[in-house]
Design a protein around this motif. Structure first.
Motif, PDB file in Angstrom:
ATOM      1  N   ASP A  80     -40.085 -29.780  -1.836  1.00 23.19           N
ATOM      2  CA  ASP A  80     -39.434 -28.763  -1.024  1.00 23.19           C
ATOM      3  C   ASP A  80     -38.241 -28.234  -1.836  1.00 23.19           C
ATOM      4  O   ASP A  80     -37.300 -28.973  -2.113  1.00 23.19           O
ATOM      5  CB  ASP A  80     -38.962 -29.389   0.292  1.00 23.19           C
ATOM      6  CG  ASP A  80     -38.226 -28.391   1.172  1.00 23.19           C
ATOM      7  OD1 ASP A  80     -38.129 -27.212   0.778  1.00 23.19           O
ATOM      8  OD2 ASP A  80     -37.746 -28.797   2.241  1.00 23.19           O
ATOM      9  N   LEU A  81     -38.302 -26.985  -2.211  1.00 23.23           N
ATOM     10  CA  LEU A  81     -37.258 -26.426  -3.077  1.00 23.23           C
ATOM     11  C   LEU A  81     -35.898 -26.336  -2.390  1.00 23.23           C
ATOM     12  O   LEU A  81     -34.874 -26.190  -3.057  1.00 23.23           O
ATOM     13  CB  LEU A  81     -37.681 -25.044  -3.597  1.00 23.23           C
ATOM     14  CG  LEU A  81     -38.908 -25.015  -4.523  1.00 23.23           C
ATOM     15  CD1 LEU A  81     -39.092 -23.643  -5.124  1.00 23.23           C
ATOM     16  CD2 LEU A  81     -38.806 -26.058  -5.635  1.00 23.23           C
ATOM     17  N   ASP A  82     -35.881 -26.448  -1.073  1.00 16.11           N
ATOM     18  CA  ASP A  82     -34.601 -26.398  -0.349  1.00 16.11           C
ATOM     19  C   ASP A  82     -33.663 -27.526  -0.777  1.00 16.11           C
ATOM     20  O   ASP A  82     -32.444 -27.378  -0.700  1.00 16.11           O
ATOM     21  CB  ASP A  82     -34.837 -26.470   1.166  1.00 16.11           C
ATOM     22  CG  ASP A  82     -35.249 -25.113   1.723  1.00 16.11           C
ATOM     23  OD1 ASP A  82     -34.760 -24.088   1.192  1.00 16.11           O
ATOM     24  OD2 ASP A  82     -36.067 -25.072   2.652  1.00 16.11           O
ATOM     25  N   GLN A  83     -34.247 -28.648  -1.202  1.00 16.27           N
ATOM     26  CA  GLN A  83     -33.387 -29.774  -1.566  1.00 16.27           C
ATOM     27  C   GLN A  83     -32.618 -29.544  -2.876  1.00 16.27           C
ATOM     28  O   GLN A  83     -31.722 -30.314  -3.210  1.00 16.27           O
ATOM     29  CB  GLN A  83     -34.198 -31.064  -1.650  1.00 16.27           C
ATOM     30  CG  GLN A  83     -35.183 -31.116  -2.792  1.00 16.27           C
ATOM     31  CD  GLN A  83     -35.958 -32.421  -2.801  1.00 16.27           C
ATOM     32  OE1 GLN A  83     -35.410 -33.468  -3.080  1.00 16.27           O
ATOM     33  NE2 GLN A  83     -37.234 -32.343  -2.463  1.00 16.27           N
ATOM     34  N   PHE A  84     -32.964 -28.472  -3.585  1.00 17.20           N
ATOM     35  CA  PHE A  84     -32.258 -28.167  -4.835  1.00 17.20           C
ATOM     36  C   PHE A  84     -31.161 -27.120  -4.633  1.00 17.20           C
ATOM     37  O   PHE A  84     -30.677 -26.527  -5.598  1.00 17.20           O
ATOM     38  CB  PHE A  84     -33.250 -27.711  -5.907  1.00 17.20           C
ATOM     39  CG  PHE A  84     -34.283 -28.743  -6.234  1.00 17.20           C
ATOM     40  CD1 PHE A  84     -33.937 -29.902  -6.925  1.00 17.20           C
ATOM     41  CD2 PHE A  84     -35.594 -28.603  -5.814  1.00 17.20           C
ATOM     42  CE1 PHE A  84     -34.881 -30.875  -7.210  1.00 17.20           C
ATOM     43  CE2 PHE A  84     -36.551 -29.567  -6.091  1.00 17.20           C
ATOM     44  CZ  PHE A  84     -36.189 -30.710  -6.791  1.00 17.20           C
ATOM     45  N   ASN A  85     -30.816 -26.884  -3.372  1.00 19.60           N
ATOM     46  CA  ASN A  85     -29.729 -25.969  -3.040  1.00 19.60           C
ATOM     47  C   ASN A  85     -29.943 -24.580  -3.646  1.00 19.60           C
ATOM     48  O   ASN A  85     -29.155 -24.116  -4.473  1.00 19.60           O
ATOM     49  CB  ASN A  85     -28.383 -26.563  -3.509  1.00 19.60           C
ATOM     50  CG  ASN A  85     -27.200 -25.793  -2.963  1.00 19.60           C
ATOM     51  OD1 ASN A  85     -27.303 -25.191  -1.898  1.00 19.60           O
ATOM     52  ND2 ASN A  85     -26.103 -25.800  -3.691  1.00 19.60           N
ATOM     53  N   PRO A  86     -31.046 -23.895  -3.234  1.00 19.57           N
ATOM     54  CA  PRO A  86     -31.350 -22.580  -3.802  1.00 19.57           C
ATOM     55  C   PRO A  86     -30.246 -21.558  -3.504  1.00 19.57           C
ATOM     56  O   PRO A  86     -29.449 -21.777  -2.600  1.00 19.57           O
ATOM     57  CB  PRO A  86     -32.665 -22.196  -3.108  1.00 19.57           C
ATOM     58  CG  PRO A  86     -32.765 -23.052  -1.901  1.00 19.57           C
ATOM     59  CD  PRO A  86     -31.991 -24.305  -2.192  1.00 19.57           C
ATOM     60  N   PRO A  87     -30.224 -20.453  -4.292  1.00 20.73           N
ATOM     61  CA  PRO A  87     -31.246 -20.028  -5.252  1.00 20.73           C
ATOM     62  C   PRO A  87     -31.191 -20.811  -6.566  1.00 20.73           C
ATOM     63  O   PRO A  87     -30.133 -21.258  -6.976  1.00 20.73           O
ATOM     64  CB  PRO A  87     -30.912 -18.547  -5.487  1.00 20.73           C
ATOM     65  CG  PRO A  87     -29.445 -18.450  -5.252  1.00 20.73           C
ATOM     66  CD  PRO A  87     -29.138 -19.446  -4.162  1.00 20.73           C
ATOM     67  N   ILE A  88     -32.361 -20.973  -7.163  1.00 22.82           N
ATOM     68  CA  ILE A  88     -32.475 -21.748  -8.393  1.00 22.82           C
ATOM     69  C   ILE A  88     -33.151 -20.940  -9.499  1.00 22.82           C
ATOM     70  O   ILE A  88     -33.891 -20.005  -9.230  1.00 22.82           O
ATOM     71  CB  ILE A  88     -33.280 -23.058  -8.180  1.00 22.82           C
ATOM     72  CG1 ILE A  88     -34.645 -22.754  -7.541  1.00 22.82           C
ATOM     73  CG2 ILE A  88     -32.511 -24.082  -7.390  1.00 22.82           C
ATOM     74  CD1 ILE A  88     -35.552 -23.961  -7.389  1.00 22.82           C
ATOM     75  N   ARG A  89     -32.846 -21.336 -10.737  1.00 20.36           N
ATOM     76  CA  ARG A  89     -33.584 -20.847 -11.901  1.00 20.36           C
ATOM     77  C   ARG A  89     -34.557 -21.965 -12.265  1.00 20.36           C
ATOM     78  O   ARG A  89     -34.162 -23.131 -12.351  1.00 20.36           O
ATOM     79  CB  ARG A  89     -32.638 -20.563 -13.067  1.00 20.36           C
ATOM     80  CG  ARG A  89     -31.528 -19.574 -12.738  1.00 20.36           C
ATOM     81  CD  ARG A  89     -30.728 -19.213 -13.994  1.00 20.36           C
ATOM     82  NE  ARG A  89     -31.554 -18.408 -14.902  1.00 20.36           N
ATOM     83  CZ  ARG A  89     -31.270 -18.226 -16.192  1.00 20.36           C
ATOM     84  NH1 ARG A  89     -30.203 -18.802 -16.731  1.00 20.36           N
ATOM     85  NH2 ARG A  89     -32.064 -17.489 -16.951  1.00 20.36           N
ATOM     86  N   VAL A  90     -35.832 -21.631 -12.436  1.00 15.34           N
ATOM     87  CA  VAL A  90     -36.855 -22.646 -12.697  1.00 15.34           C
ATOM     88  C   VAL A  90     -37.367 -22.494 -14.124  1.00 15.34           C
ATOM     89  O   VAL A  90     -37.657 -21.381 -14.572  1.00 15.34           O
ATOM     90  CB  VAL A  90     -38.030 -22.536 -11.699  1.00 15.34           C
ATOM     91  CG1 VAL A  90     -38.962 -23.739 -11.836  1.00 15.34           C
ATOM     92  CG2 VAL A  90     -37.522 -22.435 -10.263  1.00 15.34           C
ATOM     93  N   VAL A  91     -37.458 -23.607 -14.842  1.00 15.61           N
ATOM     94  CA  VAL A  91     -37.952 -23.587 -16.219  1.00 15.61           C
ATOM     95  C   VAL A  91     -38.945 -24.738 -16.398  1.00 15.61           C
ATOM     96  O   VAL A  91     -38.987 -25.668 -15.590  1.00 15.61           O
ATOM     97  CB  VAL A  91     -36.806 -23.730 -17.250  1.00 15.61           C
ATOM     98  CG1 VAL A  91     -35.756 -22.647 -17.042  1.00 15.61           C
ATOM     99  CG2 VAL A  91     -36.151 -25.107 -17.188  1.00 15.61           C
ATOM    100  N   GLY A  92     -39.738 -24.679 -17.471  1.00 16.22           N
ATOM    101  CA  GLY A  92     -40.610 -25.818 -17.736  1.00 16.22           C
ATOM    102  C   GLY A  92     -41.752 -25.522 -18.682  1.00 16.22           C
ATOM    103  O   GLY A  92     -42.172 -24.375 -18.846  1.00 16.22           O
ATOM    104  N   ASN A  93     -42.224 -26.588 -19.305  1.00 20.05           N
ATOM    105  CA  ASN A  93     -43.458 -26.570 -20.092  1.00 20.05           C
ATOM    106  C   ASN A  93     -44.513 -27.087 -19.125  1.00 20.05           C
ATOM    107  O   ASN A  93     -44.674 -28.287 -18.957  1.00 20.05           O
ATOM    108  CB  ASN A  93     -43.289 -27.486 -21.309  1.00 20.05           C
ATOM    109  CG  ASN A  93     -44.561 -27.632 -22.114  1.00 20.05           C
ATOM    110  OD1 ASN A  93     -45.544 -26.947 -21.880  1.00 20.05           O
ATOM    111  ND2 ASN A  93     -44.543 -28.567 -23.064  1.00 20.05           N
ATOM    112  N   LEU A  94     -45.201 -26.163 -18.438  1.00 14.80           N
ATOM    113  CA  LEU A  94     -46.072 -26.574 -17.336  1.00 14.80           C
ATOM    114  C   LEU A  94     -47.371 -27.187 -17.836  1.00 14.80           C
ATOM    115  O   LEU A  94     -47.992 -26.664 -18.759  1.00 14.80           O
ATOM    116  CB  LEU A  94     -46.409 -25.376 -16.441  1.00 14.80           C
ATOM    117  CG  LEU A  94     -45.255 -24.705 -15.691  1.00 14.80           C
ATOM    118  CD1 LEU A  94     -45.803 -23.698 -14.688  1.00 14.80           C
ATOM    119  CD2 LEU A  94     -44.368 -25.714 -14.975  1.00 14.80           C
ATOM    120  N   PRO A  95     -47.795 -28.303 -17.210  1.00 13.95           N
ATOM    121  CA  PRO A  95     -49.094 -28.877 -17.563  1.00 13.95           C
ATOM    122  C   PRO A  95     -50.187 -27.838 -17.325  1.00 13.95           C
ATOM    123  O   PRO A  95     -50.248 -27.245 -16.246  1.00 13.95           O
ATOM    124  CB  PRO A  95     -49.241 -30.058 -16.587  1.00 13.95           C
ATOM    125  CG  PRO A  95     -47.872 -30.319 -16.057  1.00 13.95           C
ATOM    126  CD  PRO A  95     -47.149 -29.008 -16.100  1.00 13.95           C
TER     127      PRO A  95
END
Length: 253
Positions: A90-105
């Motif tokens: 649940d993205l709410d737990q990251f205190n949005p708004p957020i910037r999302v990054v990653g090397n996705l599988p």
């Protein structure tokens, strides 16, 4: 690559080891000190460590407990590690708004993208490493052979930009395909009224690529119910036309 950890096929693990590429990705993200960044699949920390030097706090989601041990061993006070599957968070737990990054599988990149699409109101932007073919499909224009459901769903909600290509030798183990960095920003004005109906229409339209829309959409719409020419194939329609089709279908309720 660390001798402590062997890349696991079931998690789609390919670890980025090329420092020049890592620097380019960090430059693309351009993190600011007070940015609220969430990294999906940090692995052994190739992008995590340089990000930690630039931000006050970094949250990461990692499914592999062995990799979490490696991340914890760095003893970084500004690193917050969440163990689990990015698809169930649940993205709410990251205190949005957020910037999302990653090397996705690569094996679960599309489900993650759709999960984030549904939570786009909580996202500022997204910078991902994906299979090059997937990024090309995401950014394809109508009329192209690779234009499909992923292209329409992503471009209806995001600006999609292929930033640069990453060769297999930048990873350990090296994947069999090229990768690419994609940058996504939610559209300021989204014309889609009902995401579920829009997705239903887009999915049906591309279900049989060789058939016309009249055939693909026959359970949803007839020619009498829309101004869109249903003798075309789905790949010929631009995003706005798909939005029109979805609105015409919604009127039938």
């Amino acid at each position: 690559m660390s001798a402590k950890h062997k890349a696991r096929k079931r998690f789609g693990q390919n670890f980025l080891t090329d420092q020049k590429i890592i620097d380019q990705i960090i430059a693309t993200i351009a993190p600011k000190q007070d940015d609220n960044i969430l990294e999906i699949g940090p692995g052994q920390g190739a992008m995590t460590l340089p990000l930690l030097e630039r931000v006050d706090k970094l949250s990461v989601i990692e499914i592999d407990r062995d990799l979490i041990e490696i991340l914890e061993s760095y003893n970084k006070s500004n690193l917050v590690i969440h163990q689990g599957d990015a698809l169930n968070f649940d993205l709410d737990q990251f205190n949005p708004p957020i910037r999302v990054v990653g090397n996705l599988p690569y094996n679960i990149s599309s489900p993650i993208l759709f999960h984030l699409l549904e939570n786009r109101d909580k996202v500022i932007d997204m910078t991902f490493m994906l299979q090059k073919e997937v990024v090309e499909r995401m950014s394809a224009t109508h009329g192209s052979k690779i234009y499909g459901r992923l292209s329409v769903m992503m471009q209806a909600f995001f600006e999609v930009e292929l930033i640069f290509v990453v060769p297999p030798e930048s990873f350990d183990p090296a994947p069999k395909v090229d990768s690419a960095i994609v940058y996504l920003t939610p559209l300021k004005v989204c014309k889609v009224d009902n995401i579920e109906i829009f997705e239903q229409v887009v999915k049906a339209a591309f279900a049989h690529r060789r058939k016309t829309l009249r055939n693909c959409l026959k359970s949803l719409l007839t020619q009498d119910q829309t101004q869109v020419d249903l003798s075309q194939r789905a790949e010929m329609l631009d995003i706005d036309t798909f939005i029109t089709l979805a609105k015409d279908y919604e009127k039938q309720y």
